[in-house]
Scaffold this motif. Sequence first.
Motif, PDB file in Angstrom:
ATOM      1  N   GLY A   1      -1.917   3.756   8.570  1.00 41.58           N
ATOM      2  CA  GLY A   1      -2.231   2.734   7.559  1.00 41.58           C
ATOM      3  C   GLY A   1      -2.553   3.377   6.219  1.00 41.58           C
ATOM      4  N   CYS A   2      -3.337   4.447   6.259  1.00 45.06           N
ATOM      5  CA  CYS A   2      -3.719   5.139   5.017  1.00 45.06           C
ATOM      6  C   CYS A   2      -2.495   5.773   4.363  1.00 45.06           C
ATOM      7  CB  CYS A   2      -4.774   6.203   5.305  1.00 45.06           C
ATOM      8  SG  CYS A   2      -6.372   5.494   5.768  1.00 45.06           S
ATOM      9  N   GLN A   3      -1.654   6.370   5.212  1.00 44.20           N
ATOM     10  CA  GLN A   3      -0.443   7.005   4.702  1.00 44.20           C
ATOM     11  C   GLN A   3       0.450   5.985   3.975  1.00 44.20           C
ATOM     12  OE1 GLN A   3       0.723   9.749   7.543  1.00 44.20           O
ATOM     13  NE2 GLN A   3       1.827  10.962   6.034  1.00 44.20           N
ATOM     14  N   GLN A   4       0.583   4.829   4.593  1.00 43.11           N
ATOM     15  CA  GLN A   4       1.410   3.795   3.973  1.00 43.11           C
ATOM     16  C   GLN A   4       0.796   3.316   2.655  1.00 43.11           C
ATOM     17  OE1 GLN A   4       2.371   0.449   6.517  1.00 43.11           O
ATOM     18  NE2 GLN A   4       3.687  -0.426   4.936  1.00 43.11           N
ATOM     19  N   ALA A   5      -0.530   3.205   2.638  1.00 39.61           N
ATOM     20  CA  ALA A   5      -1.215   2.787   1.406  1.00 39.61           C
ATOM     21  C   ALA A   5      -0.949   3.803   0.302  1.00 39.61           C
ATOM     22  CB  ALA A   5      -2.715   2.649   1.662  1.00 39.61           C
ATOM     23  N   MET A   6      -1.007   5.086   0.647  1.00 38.74           N
ATOM     24  CA  MET A   6      -0.814   6.141  -0.357  1.00 38.74           C
ATOM     25  C   MET A   6       0.582   6.081  -0.977  1.00 38.74           C
ATOM     26  SD  MET A   6      -3.705   7.579  -0.605  1.00 38.74           S
ATOM     27  CE  MET A   6      -3.209   8.822  -1.796  1.00 38.74           C
ATOM     28  N   GLU A   7       1.548   5.622  -0.180  1.00 41.76           N
ATOM     29  CA  GLU A   7       2.919   5.529  -0.702  1.00 41.76           C
ATOM     30  C   GLU A   7       3.050   4.477  -1.816  1.00 41.76           C
ATOM     31  OE1 GLU A   7       5.369   4.913   2.770  1.00 41.76           O
ATOM     32  OE2 GLU A   7       4.737   6.857   3.610  1.00 41.76           O
ATOM     33  N   HIS A   8       2.116   3.539  -1.842  1.00 46.60           N
ATOM     34  CA  HIS A   8       2.170   2.462  -2.836  1.00 46.60           C
ATOM     35  C   HIS A   8       1.280   2.734  -4.046  1.00 46.60           C
ATOM     36  CE1 HIS A   8       3.867   0.253   0.621  1.00 46.60           C
ATOM     37  NE2 HIS A   8       4.523  -0.407  -0.313  1.00 46.60           N
ATOM     38  N   ILE A   9       0.593   3.861  -4.030  1.00 42.13           N
ATOM     39  CA  ILE A   9      -0.356   4.134  -5.110  1.00 42.13           C
ATOM     40  C   ILE A   9       0.355   4.598  -6.374  1.00 42.13           C
ATOM     41  CG2 ILE A   9      -1.970   5.971  -5.767  1.00 42.13           C
ATOM     42  CD1 ILE A   9      -3.531   5.230  -3.299  1.00 42.13           C
ATOM     43  N   LYS A  10      -0.060   4.005  -7.509  1.00 36.98           N
ATOM     44  CA  LYS A  10       0.588   4.351  -8.783  1.00 36.98           C
ATOM     45  C   LYS A  10      -0.084   5.567  -9.404  1.00 36.98           C
ATOM     46  CE  LYS A  10       2.223  -0.285  -9.704  1.00 36.98           C
ATOM     47  NZ  LYS A  10       1.598  -1.526 -10.091  1.00 36.98           N
ATOM     48  N   ASP A  11      -1.401   5.554  -9.457  1.00 27.38           N
ATOM     49  CA  ASP A  11      -2.126   6.697 -10.023  1.00 27.38           C
ATOM     50  C   ASP A  11      -3.507   6.803  -9.375  1.00 27.38           C
ATOM     51  OD1 ASP A  11      -4.010   4.966 -11.429  1.00 27.38           O
ATOM     52  OD2 ASP A  11      -2.305   4.490 -12.718  1.00 27.38           O
ATOM     53  N   LYS A  12      -4.253   7.814  -9.802  1.00 29.84           N
ATOM     54  CA  LYS A  12      -5.560   8.084  -9.211  1.00 29.84           C
ATOM     55  C   LYS A  12      -6.578   6.976  -9.483  1.00 29.84           C
ATOM     56  CE  LYS A  12      -5.270  13.110  -9.220  1.00 29.84           C
ATOM     57  NZ  LYS A  12      -5.769  14.346  -9.841  1.00 29.84           N
ATOM     58  N   ASN A  13      -6.281   6.113 -10.448  1.00 29.65           N
ATOM     59  CA  ASN A  13      -7.231   5.041 -10.766  1.00 29.65           C
ATOM     60  C   ASN A  13      -6.999   3.787  -9.924  1.00 29.65           C
ATOM     61  OD1 ASN A  13      -8.428   6.629 -12.806  1.00 29.65           O
ATOM     62  ND2 ASN A  13      -6.721   6.094 -14.180  1.00 29.65           N
TER      63      ASN A  13
ATOM     64  N   ASP B   1      -5.609  -3.085  -5.973  1.00 28.57           N
ATOM     65  CA  ASP B   1      -4.164  -2.947  -6.098  1.00 28.57           C
ATOM     66  C   ASP B   1      -3.503  -3.021  -4.728  1.00 28.57           C
ATOM     67  OD1 ASP B   1      -4.168  -2.311  -8.973  1.00 28.57           O
ATOM     68  OD2 ASP B   1      -5.349  -0.593  -8.292  1.00 28.57           O
ATOM     69  N   ILE B   2      -4.230  -2.467  -3.754  1.00 27.95           N
ATOM     70  CA  ILE B   2      -3.709  -2.396  -2.387  1.00 27.95           C
ATOM     71  C   ILE B   2      -4.804  -2.856  -1.439  1.00 27.95           C
ATOM     72  CG2 ILE B   2      -2.993  -0.765  -0.572  1.00 27.95           C
ATOM     73  CD1 ILE B   2      -1.851   0.964  -2.909  1.00 27.95           C
ATOM     74  N   LEU B   3      -4.455  -3.689  -0.471  1.00 26.69           N
ATOM     75  CA  LEU B   3      -5.440  -4.093   0.541  1.00 26.69           C
ATOM     76  C   LEU B   3      -4.936  -3.682   1.924  1.00 26.69           C
ATOM     77  CD1 LEU B   3      -8.136  -5.673   1.152  1.00 26.69           C
ATOM     78  CD2 LEU B   3      -6.667  -7.603   1.736  1.00 26.69           C
ATOM     79  N   ILE B   4      -5.711  -2.829   2.593  1.00 25.42           N
ATOM     80  CA  ILE B   4      -5.341  -2.443   3.959  1.00 25.42           C
ATOM     81  C   ILE B   4      -5.917  -3.468   4.931  1.00 25.42           C
ATOM     82  CG2 ILE B   4      -5.575  -0.681   5.762  1.00 25.42           C
ATOM     83  CD1 ILE B   4      -5.739   1.438   3.593  1.00 25.42           C
ATOM     84  N   LEU B   5      -5.042  -4.084   5.729  1.00 19.39           N
ATOM     85  CA  LEU B   5      -5.480  -5.040   6.754  1.00 19.39           C
ATOM     86  C   LEU B   5      -5.904  -4.210   7.971  1.00 19.39           C
ATOM     87  CD1 LEU B   5      -2.535  -7.592   6.400  1.00 19.39           C
ATOM     88  CD2 LEU B   5      -4.726  -7.625   5.209  1.00 19.39           C
TER      89      LEU B   5
ATOM     90  N   ILE C   1      -4.733 -16.022  -1.742  1.00 23.60           N
ATOM     91  CA  ILE C   1      -6.046 -15.893  -2.374  1.00 23.60           C
ATOM     92  C   ILE C   1      -6.112 -14.694  -3.328  1.00 23.60           C
ATOM     93  CG2 ILE C   1      -8.470 -15.296  -1.873  1.00 23.60           C
ATOM     94  CD1 ILE C   1      -8.161 -17.204   0.599  1.00 23.60           C
ATOM     95  N   LEU C   2      -5.520 -13.575  -2.938  1.00 23.67           N
ATOM     96  CA  LEU C   2      -5.605 -12.374  -3.782  1.00 23.67           C
ATOM     97  C   LEU C   2      -4.498 -12.308  -4.835  1.00 23.67           C
ATOM     98  CD1 LEU C   2      -6.708  -9.532  -1.341  1.00 23.67           C
ATOM     99  CD2 LEU C   2      -8.107 -10.980  -2.819  1.00 23.67           C
ATOM    100  N   GLY C   3      -3.453 -13.087  -4.661  1.00 26.34           N
ATOM    101  CA  GLY C   3      -2.375 -13.095  -5.661  1.00 26.34           C
ATOM    102  C   GLY C   3      -1.330 -12.031  -5.404  1.00 26.34           C
ATOM    103  N   LYS C   4      -0.245 -12.137  -6.162  1.00 26.78           N
ATOM    104  CA  LYS C   4       0.933 -11.292  -5.909  1.00 26.78           C
ATOM    105  C   LYS C   4       0.735  -9.835  -6.300  1.00 26.78           C
ATOM    106  CE  LYS C   4       4.365 -14.977  -6.193  1.00 26.78           C
ATOM    107  NZ  LYS C   4       5.306 -15.670  -7.090  1.00 26.78           N
ATOM    108  N   LYS C   5      -0.242  -9.575  -7.157  1.00 25.55           N
ATOM    109  CA  LYS C   5      -0.407  -8.190  -7.636  1.00 25.55           C
ATOM    110  C   LYS C   5      -0.974  -7.261  -6.564  1.00 25.55           C
ATOM    111  CE  LYS C   5      -0.713  -8.857 -12.610  1.00 25.55           C
ATOM    112  NZ  LYS C   5      -1.646  -9.000 -13.744  1.00 25.55           N
ATOM    113  N   THR C   6      -1.633  -7.830  -5.556  1.00 27.87           N
ATOM    114  CA  THR C   6      -2.209  -7.001  -4.497  1.00 27.87           C
ATOM    115  C   THR C   6      -1.189  -6.775  -3.387  1.00 27.87           C
ATOM    116  OG1 THR C   6      -4.422  -7.871  -4.962  1.00 27.87           O
ATOM    117  CG2 THR C   6      -4.095  -6.814  -2.824  1.00 27.87           C
ATOM    118  N   ILE C   7      -0.944  -5.493  -3.078  1.00 28.05           N
ATOM    119  CA  ILE C   7      -0.017  -5.152  -1.991  1.00 28.05           C
ATOM    120  C   ILE C   7      -0.790  -5.136  -0.677  1.00 28.05           C
ATOM    121  CG2 ILE C   7       1.515  -3.359  -1.057  1.00 28.05           C
ATOM    122  CD1 ILE C   7       1.769  -2.392  -4.045  1.00 28.05           C
ATOM    123  N   LEU C   8      -0.318  -5.883   0.312  1.00 28.44           N
ATOM    124  CA  LEU C   8      -0.999  -5.926   1.606  1.00 28.44           C
ATOM    125  C   LEU C   8      -0.373  -4.909   2.565  1.00 28.44           C
ATOM    126  CD1 LEU C   8      -1.440  -9.782   2.153  1.00 28.44           C
ATOM    127  CD2 LEU C   8      -2.912  -8.198   0.916  1.00 28.44           C
ATOM    128  N   ILE C   9      -1.205  -4.042   3.132  1.00 32.79           N
ATOM    129  CA  ILE C   9      -0.722  -3.015   4.056  1.00 32.79           C
ATOM    130  C   ILE C   9      -1.092  -3.398   5.483  1.00 32.79           C
ATOM    131  CG2 ILE C   9      -0.885  -0.589   4.772  1.00 32.79           C
ATOM    132  CD1 ILE C   9       0.374  -0.824   2.056  1.00 32.79           C
TER     133      ILE C   9
END
Lengths: 272, 272
Positions: B103-115, B184-188, B203-211
């Motif tokens: 799950g963490c690995q997949q989340a990291m693939e969607h990360i844009k920057d350190k912020n 930016d990313i929500l891990i389920l 509820i969170l809107g389209k900008k949040t990527i669900l993992i």
Amino acid sequence: MKTQYDSRPIGIFDSGVGGLTVLKELLAAFPNENFIYLGDTARVPYGAKSTRTIERYTIQVADFLIRRNVKGLVAACNTASALGLGALRAHCDTPVLGVIQPGCQQAMEHIKDKNSHIGIIGTRSTIASGAYPNTLALFEPQLKVSSLACPLFVPLVEEGWLEHTATRIIVEENLAPFIKNPVDILILGCTHYPVLKPVIAQILGKKTILIDSAEAVSESLGKLFKKVILPTQNNNTQMVEFYVTDVADRFQEVAGRFLDSLNVASVEMVDL
Amino acid sequence: MKTQYDSRPIGIFDSGVGGLTVLKELLAAFPNENFIYLGDTARVPYGAKSTRTIERYTIQVADFLIRRNVKGLVAACNTASALGLGALRAHCDTPVLGVIQPGCQQAMEHIKDKNSHIGIIGTRSTIASGAYPNTLALFEPQLKVSSLACPLFVPLVEEGWLEHTATRIIVEENLAPFIKNPVDILILGCTHYPVLKPVIAQILGKKTILIDSAEAVSESLGKLFKKVILPTQNNNTQMVEFYVTDVADRFQEVAGRFLDSLNVASVEMVDL
């Protein structure tokens, strides 16, 4: 001459914290008696489990208390009372009291006539067992009895969502059949439900009498004291020991929602 | 010459039905491999239990699968993965895969920057363990990570209250911190939660990527096949055996909410 007294404690058990509502009543009703409370918090909740599993768990829990030399057992859990007591009584000689019979007895005291409509709410397993309607039929075979499983009430109570809009919506939807066909008496067939009494009372209205079996248990235990269990001669301060099957932290936290005054000071963890 | 193939099945376990979402992915990704699924339905849910209890249950469940001669173990339960895998790996030599790392690995693939701001939702025990933030920190120590326990989501899913007003209110209130401080990313972080994806996304809107870590597990298992587990040479029809620790009826009923196509035909009950 036969002994007249028995200083051993009473064992009381539940799948978790719900049975504390029963314990509270018993502590007040029998201020000289000592109690040992066991909450099977590692395997909580019992409410959706099968008869076979609940029988097995009930016997394991009771055996722990019997090894601690209790003079009587109180199953302060509706699901264990509904599904586990037959097997438990076959398994041991210690007198056993459940919550179903006392709750039904108390409901019968409020009945006006044979046309009264009695509602029962409980966990999925308690309702599926038919224990409440079967027991009520022993008192009065012609009563109209309706049962509803309310599986979300326990998690809502455990999480402290007591007077929340979402809780109100869920309770309202669960009890819809009793709004459509009102009940004269509603048995709260789960030791968690009395915490939701204000919401339930508001939804069903003042005409419905709510029966909390925790209150009825102490009366039934009083009867057992006259028949099969000897009272203590103890005049010391009342002692209560608490045991749980998972670590105690959360037990102590959630216990606060069930007991205003009772201080759950020391809780020991045990493996069954 | 070393053997190149291993026809033994893969063991996959969960506290109940949630792991079926992972099983479904694995069945599709590895159509030649056989699987044995064990749901610890007698002791479900794990989500509020202690490390000690979850370690004990995880080892008991894994031992059952190891006795059935599996070549690898998948802990398809976030709570067992978060709290039980250290003890399990110390206990057995069978390769073990959990859901946290994938799950963490997949989340990291969607990360844009350190912020980037990563949110994690899970059971009380998973969140308290800190397993997700600790694992994410191994990838990138400076990430902003926020965690929320959502203990009512599991009972809502188990009871099928998926798109109900009450569910919406509860999800909204639980996720309020992520509405105030968007992620930016929500891990389920619970195998039950993907079923609530539509409500959460709304509820969170389209900008949040669900993992959904179930999806990530098959990729990680693929890597294990290259390193420590040998694939099967089997060209027969894929076989899945199902075991549960409580009676099977309700498992089959609830399983339907998790699997559209998978037919849970025959389920055997076992004592651990």
